[in-house]
Design an enzyme around this catalytic site. Structure first.
Site, PDB file in Angstrom:
ATOM      1  N   PRO A   2     -54.878  31.928  12.705  1.00  0.00           N
ATOM      2  CG  PRO A   2     -56.870  32.118  11.525  1.00  0.00           C
ATOM      3  CD  PRO A   2     -56.281  31.570  12.789  1.00  0.00           C
ATOM      4  CG  MET A   3     -52.014  35.738  13.356  1.00  0.00           C
ATOM      5  SD  MET A   3     -50.740  36.116  14.574  1.00  0.00           S
ATOM      6  CE  MET A   3     -49.507  34.891  14.209  1.00  0.00           C
ATOM      7  CD  GLN A  59     -59.582  33.932  10.104  1.00  0.00           C
ATOM      8  OE1 GLN A  59     -58.637  34.672   9.935  1.00  0.00           O
ATOM      9  NE2 GLN A  59     -60.190  33.774  11.272  1.00  0.00           N
ATOM     10  CB  CYS A  92     -61.431  40.993  10.197  1.00  0.00           C
ATOM     11  SG  CYS A  92     -59.703  41.461  10.333  1.00  0.00           S
TER      12      CYS A  92
END
Length: 98
Positions: A2-3, A59, A92
């Site tokens: 996932p981005m 996510q 993150c």
């Protein structure tokens, strides 16, 4: 993987055309975005999806365990069987998440 800003519904549609069986991931979604938009999740860019995206993994990113829990519950409730995985990103370094 996932981005943010990449694995959106358009990318997932292309990926689904290439493979009918691959697990697709949403962009990383910040927990507060889900919680603050909980009344209309299907019409947001966060959890809006096409039926052919199944199986779909979501996510969630965040740093507050209670907010992540609430976002996870809303995600699973909203997506039902389409969501086969909720991936929690709790570390993150993005300024968007922190």
């Amino acid at each position: 993987a996932p981005m943010m800003g990449v694995t959106d519904k358009h990318w997932r549609h292309l990926a689904r055309l290439l493979s009918r069986k691959t697990l697709l991931y949403t962009e990383m979604v910040v927990d507060s975005a889900i919680v603050h938009n909980s009344q209309d999740l299907n019409h947001t860019r966060f959890l809006g999806h096409r039926d052919d995206e199944h199986p779909l993994a979501v996510q969630l990113g965040g740093n507050d365990p209670s907010l992540l829990k609430q976002a996870c519950e809303l995600t699973v409730e909203h997506l039902g069987d389409t969501c086969v995985e909720v991936n929690l990103n709790c570390g993150c370094p993005s300024n968007v998440v922190a």
